[in-house]
Design a protein around this motif. Structure first.
Motif, PDB file in Angstrom:
ATOM      1  N   GLY A  58       0.811  -1.212   0.000  1.00  0.00           N
ATOM      2  CA  GLY A  58       0.000   0.000   0.000  1.00  0.00           C
ATOM      3  C   GLY A  58       0.842   1.257   0.000  1.00  0.00           C
ATOM      4  N   MET A  59       1.935   1.249   0.762  1.00  0.00           N
ATOM      5  CA  MET A  59       2.826   2.403   0.838  1.00  0.00           C
ATOM      6  C   MET A  59       3.399   2.725  -0.547  1.00  0.00           C
ATOM      7  N   PHE A  60       3.873   1.704  -1.247  1.00  0.00           N
ATOM      8  CA  PHE A  60       4.450   1.937  -2.571  1.00  0.00           C
ATOM      9  C   PHE A  60       3.376   2.268  -3.604  1.00  0.00           C
ATOM     10  N   HIS A  61       2.189   1.676  -3.499  1.00  0.00           N
ATOM     11  CA  HIS A  61       1.109   2.006  -4.438  1.00  0.00           C
ATOM     12  C   HIS A  61       0.619   3.433  -4.245  1.00  0.00           C
ATOM     13  N   HIS A  62       0.639   3.916  -3.013  1.00  0.00           N
ATOM     14  CA  HIS A  62       0.277   5.318  -2.765  1.00  0.00           C
ATOM     15  C   HIS A  62       1.315   6.246  -3.402  1.00  0.00           C
ATOM     16  N   ALA A  63       2.579   5.902  -3.257  1.00  0.00           N
ATOM     17  CA  ALA A  63       3.656   6.741  -3.794  1.00  0.00           C
ATOM     18  C   ALA A  63       3.734   6.664  -5.314  1.00  0.00           C
ATOM     19  N   MET A  64       3.516   5.462  -5.864  1.00  0.00           N
ATOM     20  CA  MET A  64       3.654   5.239  -7.301  1.00  0.00           C
ATOM     21  C   MET A  64       2.470   4.395  -7.789  1.00  0.00           C
ATOM     22  N   LEU A  87      11.235  -3.003 -10.012  1.00  0.00           N
ATOM     23  CA  LEU A  87       9.986  -2.260  -9.887  1.00  0.00           C
ATOM     24  C   LEU A  87      10.158  -0.909 -10.558  1.00  0.00           C
ATOM     25  N   THR A  88       9.171  -0.497 -11.331  1.00  0.00           N
ATOM     26  CA  THR A  88       9.191   0.796 -12.002  1.00  0.00           C
ATOM     27  C   THR A  88       7.868   1.502 -11.732  1.00  0.00           C
ATOM     28  N   GLY A  89       7.935   2.798 -11.482  1.00  0.00           N
ATOM     29  CA  GLY A  89       6.719   3.573 -11.283  1.00  0.00           C
ATOM     30  C   GLY A  89       7.027   5.056 -11.238  1.00  0.00           C
ATOM     31  N   THR A  90       5.982   5.863 -11.400  1.00  0.00           N
ATOM     32  CA  THR A  90       6.112   7.313 -11.365  1.00  0.00           C
ATOM     33  C   THR A  90       5.810   7.813  -9.957  1.00  0.00           C
ATOM     34  N   ASP A  91       6.741   8.537  -9.381  1.00  0.00           N
ATOM     35  CA  ASP A  91       6.624   9.044  -8.016  1.00  0.00           C
ATOM     36  C   ASP A  91       5.691  10.256  -7.975  1.00  0.00           C
ATOM     37  N   THR A  92       4.399   9.989  -7.800  1.00  0.00           N
ATOM     38  CA  THR A  92       3.414  11.075  -7.718  1.00  0.00           C
ATOM     39  C   THR A  92       2.908  11.278  -6.298  1.00  0.00           C
ATOM     40  N   GLY A  93       3.231  10.349  -5.392  1.00  0.00           N
ATOM     41  CA  GLY A  93       2.711  10.434  -4.028  1.00  0.00           C
ATOM     42  C   GLY A  93       3.769  10.572  -2.961  1.00  0.00           C
ATOM     43  N   GLY A  94       5.043  10.554  -3.346  1.00  0.00           N
ATOM     44  CA  GLY A  94       6.118  10.672  -2.368  1.00  0.00           C
ATOM     45  C   GLY A  94       6.581   9.324  -1.867  1.00  0.00           C
ATOM     46  N   VAL A  95       7.790   8.951  -2.243  1.00  0.00           N
ATOM     47  CA  VAL A  95       8.376   7.669  -1.850  1.00  0.00           C
ATOM     48  C   VAL A  95       9.081   7.823  -0.510  1.00  0.00           C
TER      49      VAL A  95
END
Length: 146
Positions: A58-64, A87-95
């Motif tokens: 959940g923490m990583f899904h919130h961030a990306m 793992l690849t994702g766009t940091d839109t929520g703060g990692v």
């Protein structure tokens, strides 16, 4: 019922690909007292059950929200399954509690799982946190790196 190493790997693939790529934690693939030994949020002791799995995913899904896992290697024998992944994702929520960077981040790691009766009983993960922090600009890159 005894599960083969191949069956154990297939269960892990289903669990981790579903969890990371959709955000859904398949509790039916976890033992009731499953433990995720990853240290998240300063916790020094993992609590049994699905909560720690849900927390980190959940923490990583919130961030990306667009996070996606790619499995690079799979090794399995007996009751152990090891995956090397990216793992690849766009940091839109703060990692990791930092402000959102808007950057596309890619980091790698290795997960080791102990299976029991066809369910995930324990998980350990080693993640390239240094590489992640360098991408976020929190830690400088090594000398000579672009």
């Amino acid at each position: 019922m005894s599960f083969t190493p191949e069956q154990n790997n297939a269960i892990c693939l289903e669990f981790f690909e579903t969890a990371w790529n959709t955000g859904v934690v398949r509790e039916d693939l976890l033992s009731e007292d499953a433990v995720d030994h990853s240290l998240v949020g300063g916790k020094s002791k993992a609590e049994p059950g699905s909560g720690s799995f849900k927390h980190i995913i959940g923490m990583f899904h919130h961030a990306m929200p667009d996070i996606h896992i790619t499995l690079l290697d799979q090794i399995y024998t007996g009751d152990k399954v090891v995956h090397r992944w990216s793992l690849t994702g766009t940091d839109t929520g703060g990692v990791m509690g930092m402000p959102p960077s808007g950057k596309t981040l890619t980091f790698t790691g290795t997960t080791t799982v102990r299976m029991a009766d066809g369910k995930i009983a324990e998980r350990w993960a080693n993640v390239d946190e240094l590489g992640l922090l360098q991408q976020l600009g929190v830690v400088p890159p090594p000398p000579g790196a672009e």
